[in-house]
Design an enzyme around this catalytic site. Structure first.
Site, PDB file in Angstrom:
ATOM      1  N   LYS A  81       6.459  -4.577  -3.417  1.00 34.99           N
ATOM      2  CA  LYS A  81       7.714  -4.480  -3.409  1.00 34.99           C
ATOM      3  C   LYS A  81       8.365  -4.524  -1.898  1.00 34.99           C
ATOM      4  CE  LYS A  81      12.154  -3.408  -4.757  1.00 34.99           C
ATOM      5  NZ  LYS A  81      12.563  -4.716  -5.213  1.00 34.99           N
ATOM      6  N   LYS A 122      12.884 -16.326  -7.480  1.00 33.07           N
ATOM      7  CA  LYS A 122      12.650 -15.572  -8.449  1.00 33.07           C
ATOM      8  C   LYS A 122      11.840 -15.940  -9.677  1.00 33.07           C
ATOM      9  CE  LYS A 122      14.230 -13.027  -7.035  1.00 33.07           C
ATOM     10  NZ  LYS A 122      14.043 -11.759  -6.105  1.00 33.07           N
ATOM     11  N   GLU A 165       8.049 -15.784  -8.272  1.00 31.05           N
ATOM     12  CA  GLU A 165       7.492 -14.509  -8.220  1.00 31.05           C
ATOM     13  C   GLU A 165       6.866 -14.013  -9.548  1.00 31.05           C
ATOM     14  OE1 GLU A 165       9.956 -12.102  -4.730  1.00 31.05           O
ATOM     15  OE2 GLU A 165      11.000 -12.424  -6.239  1.00 31.05           O
ATOM     16  N   HIS A 185      15.259 -37.262  -0.027  1.00 28.83           N
ATOM     17  CA  HIS A 185      14.404 -37.536   1.170  1.00 28.83           C
ATOM     18  C   HIS A 185      12.832 -37.095   1.029  1.00 28.83           C
ATOM     19  CE1 HIS A 185      17.955 -38.559   3.332  1.00 28.83           C
ATOM     20  NE2 HIS A 185      18.584 -37.707   2.992  1.00 28.83           N
ATOM     21  N   GLU A 188      16.988 -18.832  -3.767  1.00 33.80           N
ATOM     22  CA  GLU A 188      16.830 -17.539  -4.656  1.00 33.80           C
ATOM     23  C   GLU A 188      16.550 -17.570  -5.811  1.00 33.80           C
ATOM     24  OE1 GLU A 188      16.476 -14.570  -3.395  1.00 33.80           O
ATOM     25  OE2 GLU A 188      16.534 -13.255  -5.369  1.00 33.80           O
ATOM     26  N   TRP A 219      -2.860  -2.705  -1.455  1.00 35.72           N
ATOM     27  CA  TRP A 219      -2.649  -4.079  -1.856  1.00 35.72           C
ATOM     28  C   TRP A 219      -3.562  -4.843  -0.912  1.00 35.72           C
ATOM     29  CZ3 TRP A 219      -0.165  -8.102   1.347  1.00 35.72           C
ATOM     30  CH2 TRP A 219       0.418  -9.278   0.490  1.00 35.72           C
ATOM     31  N   ASN A 268      -2.184   2.532   5.585  1.00 32.36           N
ATOM     32  CA  ASN A 268      -1.270   1.240   5.289  1.00 32.36           C
ATOM     33  C   ASN A 268      -1.319   0.710   6.726  1.00 32.36           C
ATOM     34  OD1 ASN A 268      -0.947   2.682   2.713  1.00 32.36           O
ATOM     35  ND2 ASN A 268       1.223   2.775   3.221  1.00 32.36           N
ATOM     36  N   GLY A 269      -1.318  -0.726   6.663  1.00 30.52           N
ATOM     37  CA  GLY A 269      -1.164  -1.416   7.696  1.00 30.52           C
ATOM     38  C   GLY A 269      -2.345  -2.436   8.056  1.00 30.52           C
ATOM     39  N   CYS A 302       0.970  -1.164  -0.030  1.00 31.04           N
ATOM     40  CA  CYS A 302      -0.163  -0.063  -0.099  1.00 31.04           C
ATOM     41  C   CYS A 302       0.913   1.241  -0.177  1.00 31.04           C
ATOM     42  CB  CYS A 302      -0.827  -0.015   1.158  1.00 31.04           C
ATOM     43  SG  CYS A 302      -2.020  -1.478   1.210  1.00 31.04           S
ATOM     44  N   ARG A 361       5.732  -0.409  -6.177  1.00 27.00           N
ATOM     45  CA  ARG A 361       5.716  -1.248  -4.860  1.00 27.00           C
ATOM     46  C   ARG A 361       4.665  -2.364  -4.926  1.00 27.00           C
ATOM     47  NH1 ARG A 361       7.056   2.493   0.076  1.00 27.00           N
ATOM     48  NH2 ARG A 361       5.890   0.865   0.883  1.00 27.00           N
TER      49      ARG A 361
END
Lengths: 615, 615
Positions: free
Chosen positions: A610, A492, A495, A511, A488, A74, A100-101, A2, A27
């Site tokens: 972001k 990527k 995402e 395993h 990583e 968001w 936001n939050g 947000c 973002r």
């Protein structure tokens, strides 16, 4: 995540707010909206989807006025929709808020308000906050000169959760109120105009100076200036900083996507991260920002690294680097887990918090918890002046320049480089000889050119990406220094392509994960020349024995791997300590070109944000 | 994983070898084969696929004879095929070998042998070993009374890697030779007959006594007895043990699959794991097998837990338990990563190795590395007398009974219970009061009945499983004590359904993984009543905001979760410390019933092996 932009000044608010929102677009968001006050009337337009949808709506029905708030959302509570987009209004429809939050007790509050006759038009926690402030406002005497600020203050005492908010009210044509706890909020100061924003990027170019608000601050902005108070105190101190140049907008510079630009930025970014920090003479690294002298550094007995997503993966590579060179026990933890687990720590433990934006809510919460436990907490951030950079006792800036692509690339290699420098510094204080230190530093200095050489062969990766773009799932496998790179690489891919990619230590395959292997699931093995090369080769054979296609990232001069793997990409020869910086680059390109083949929205992948400023 | 059965005695070998292979079947394999010596001639039959294929072939062409070797293969080098199945023959076609493990330098050896005229019929590393022994045999004088043993000894000095082998030669009608390094091998002693096997299960009921061979041992078995030597010494010591009753074959007992039986075994298994170990009087747990007195236990400063797959997940739950109750720093590592990373350890660190079979190659290697570093290493194993149990200084047996299903279930809950007991013991030595200890022990005693109550509601889970069985992928999410359960739930799903399932800490979703969420990807949230319940609820809202279906595993009495989640399964109320043992059960059932809906081969999932005896 947000984004908030608020404006109060002499100019028309609408174009300034929209341009601020545009700068926050990277973002990640799913809807946006704007509210502007004019002649005692509140005008609101909100739209699901891209900001261009909002602009289209505003072309039909413009909003005049010189004070307003705006938002990119968001979704956390309620699906993306016009109704759930911010701003939200109170019961009187005269107060507008962007937020936001997360308000954790919103269900209880909503119940109470509903019982006393409030009607809600959305599923959001934010609308509850709007009604709460509106209710407090109505209860305060009209003659109170600080009626709106006091209403905000009173409502926030009832709230459990995190917030960065901007509020306007039709009764107050010259007042913009902001408050924060947990979510970032900055006050931008221009020439006779003010901004409120969740991110300095949104106001750069407009505001020359900024105040980074602290948790608990409430700011009331009027045309002639501003006052900062808190939930409990009528006045609190603050500091005004200049807006730094590097915070200015990043340009695409001819690249089709920010992500590709940032992948190609990497030689320069890691050059910046090492600039002035390598000392060949003393065969060590210099990190003055740690604010620790050699004696203090020598007393460290244990290191805990906290971060989320990509930053945590850099921490895992860092763990192996520090353990190898300095032989100090290092533990890496998810910031979100660390903050609640009451981890046993002692005075000789140092905590490193890794966050590109320096605003990641989970990581910030971990920083604060570690500080409460009396720990020395250091930051590894990119954004200068960010909350984590300010709240830690010291740290290392990455100097990677602005990163706009939601999928982090250059911030990862910069973080790994910072850990490498840290490992050299801690190692030289302990077990590393001057000769070994010198050799390492000379090798580190070659890295930018080696990354350039990997990038110059992007077409090889593009061909591999196109060959496997229709894969249902992918496995990324590496051991030791390459384990973090496997994680990583998978992240990527996930995402930006939405392919179900998993990263694992190569040995862990058998395993359980090997059940997934068949002709349609390629495995990407990270197997440069290192101490576990032969073990990796055995694991490749296990995958080939089950007809799984294998892509190997290996070292130049490797003449065995070509006989086993279906596709091979070779990186320049280097020490196994440095190889992670070279092997991750082809994986970034692999994700990028796969997403391109699949026609994905690379810089704005679905569902993602972001800088993650909610927990 | 690969299994070996060899026989030398007065009976026909074929039915005994086949029955031994059948007992090893549960360990996972993709082909099998048998070689028997009769009148100086070697007969060999090998088949890709199930043992029933081999039996079918043997019905057409039986193999008479009283000495032979046989094998179930889990492919490491070369695809599953008739040609790659064991036994493999040497150049003369008079020597046959079966082999578990990996010969790492086989490519070099193969090149040298090819250059001197050897021809190979398979892609395996094992065939290279056969030729190598055959070559050594041909070079030794025919009058050498120990020609075959000496050839084995000589060839093995050239080999880098791991092996458990059984060898016969057409020249030696009364000699069976075995050797091991890294892979288990046991000598079974019956009445005038001998067995060689990778697993005591294969010979139970036939052999009354066994010798667990040690690494480096070479055994030569003749009708009148056996000799054990090593690569360097002509004679080495050994110990003969009785075969324990619990090692006898497990029966299905009316269940359609071992996995389902073992899920329902859990109340009994955890009752066995706690039997005699809870002391309500002293409000603590008693674990005498640790071989550590209270003073020594109090000196522990740090704990490292190593394991693979499911065992590592139990270790992660253990980490949170020990950190909570004893406030000791705990680190969990992949055994495969630990063994190579030269982890910084000191004399006050204790290493726990977790392995159901006690034979997991990666975990065994980690045990040995930690011992080399002077660490005190303790085992948490199920199989009595296994290599890890024998090579550690002490430990805790799980007493879960034989586990045959490849997907581990009851061994997981037993491991978690053992960690719970350990946490109580270490906690009572440090911060826990008698009152707190007593309360915990009373709660632990209720666990078997609570698990029974969860199991009694298996139909609810079956309905959920059938609803989501066609999902492309699934996410498993939990925080803190439930984080390890999220990983384990995903692994179960992946192992037996091949659905791409991922486990993550719930907060980590928004740092990348949430890109996968859409209408077709269900998320399973573990959210019993605990300290992070509200945070989980916020994460559920984030997933619902992106239209992802949500299955919640919550606590009885939770009236909020039903409004958010699409499907809910409620576990009995209990302390958050104990909840992992209750929440994992519905996830095991979810995987089982999903696999059943999809028609998977539940007890023998593709590509997998029960006890992973290669690295």
């Amino acid at each position: 995540m947000c984004g908030i932009v608020g404006y109060l000044g002499q100019k028309e608010a609408q174009p300034l707010l929209l341009s601020g929102l545009r700068r926050l677009e990277y973002r990640g968001y799913d809807s946006s909206g704007i509210a502007i006050l004019d002649k005692g009337q509140l005008g609101v337009v909100k739209r699901k989807g891209r900001i261009s949808e909002l602009e289209l709506a505003l072309q039909k029905q413009g909003l005049p006025g010189k004070i307003g708030v705006s938002h990119t959302r968001w979704a956390t509570h309620g699906i993306p929709s016009d109704a759930n987009a911010h701003p939200h209004l109170d019961q009187s429809h005269r107060l507008a808020i962007v937020h936001n939050g997360v308000i954790e007790n919103y269900q209880l509050l909503k119940q109470r308000l509903s019982d006393s006759g409030h009607h809600f038009e959305s599923e959001t926690d934010t609308e509850v906050l709007a009604h709460l402030i509106g209710e407090a406002y109505d209860l305060l005497p009209p003659q109170d000169p600080q009626r709106l600020e006091n209403a905000v203050r009173s409502a926030l005492t009832e709230v459990i959760g995190t917030y960065g908010i901007a509020v306007i009210h039709a009764d107050c044509p010259n007042l913009l109120v902001g408050a924060r706890r947990g979510s970032p909020l900055i006050l931008g100061i221009g020439n006779g105009e003010f901004f409120l924003s969740s991110d300095v990027t949104a106001v750069s170019g407009q505001a020359q100076r900024v105040v980074y608000l602290s948790d608990g601050d409430i700011v009331a902005i009027r045309p002639d200036g501003f006052d900062i108070s808190s939930l409990t105190r009528p006045r609190v101190g603050f500091e005004i900083s200049e807006v730094e140049k590097t915070e200015a907008e990043a340009e695409l510079g001819g690249y089709p996507h920010y992500m590709l630009k940032e992948i190609f930025d990497q030689p320069e970014a890691i050059r910046n991260a090492m600039r002035g920090r390598l000392d060949l003479e003393e065969a060590t690294a210099k990190l003055g920002g740690l604010n620790m002298n050699p004696h203090q550094l020598l007393r460290i007995q244990r290191i805990v690294i906290v971060g989320c997503g990509t930053a945590r993966h850099a921490g895992i590579v860092g763990e192996y680097l520090i353990e190898s060179l300095a032989h100090l026990p290092v533990e890496v933890d998810y910031a979100s887990e660390f903050r609640y687990r009451n981890a046993p720590l002692d005075g000789e433990t140092v905590v490193f918090a890794v966050s590109q934006s320096g605003e990641t809510a989970d990581t910030l919460a971990a920083v604060r918890e570690a500080k409460r436990k009396g720990m020395r907490v250091l930051g590894i951030c990119n954004q200068v002046g960010s909350t984590i950079a300010r709240e830690t006792e010291g740290g290392v800036y990455m100097h990677a320049g602005p990163e706009i692509g939601v999928a982090a690339t250059k911030s990862f290699t910069s973080q790994v480089l910072v850990f490498l420098l840290l490992a050299v510094l801690l190692g030289r204080l302990r077990y590393l000889s001057a000769r070994q230190g010198k050799k390492l530093i000379e090798a580190i200095e070659k890295l930018p050119d080696q990354v350039t050489s990997v990038l110059s062969r992007h077409k090889e990766i593009r061909a591999i990406a196109e060959k496997y773009a229709d894969a249902e799932a992918m496995l990324f496998l590496g051991r030791q220094f390459q384990y973090g790179i496997a994680l990583e690489g998978a992240l990527k891919m996930k995402e930006i392509t939405y392919i179900r990619a998993e990263g694992h230590p190569a040995a862990e395959l058998k395993h359980g994960v090997i059940a997934l292997v068949d002709e349609r699931i390629p495995s990407i093995f990270l197997c440069p020349q290192d101490g576990v090369y032969d073990k990796n080769v055995s694991n490749i054979a296990e995958v080939k024995a089950r007809r799984g296609p294998v892509i190997a990232i290996a070292s130049e001069g490797d003449d065995r791997i070509g006989k086993l793997a279906d596709d091979v990409f070779l990186i320049p020869q280097c020490s196994e300590l440095l190889a992670p910086i070279l092997t991750v680059v082809p994986l970034q390109l692999l994700a990028y070109y796969t997403a391109l083949s699949l026609g994905r929205d690379i810089d704005k992948p679905r569902n993602l944000a972001k800088s993650v400023t909610v927990e």
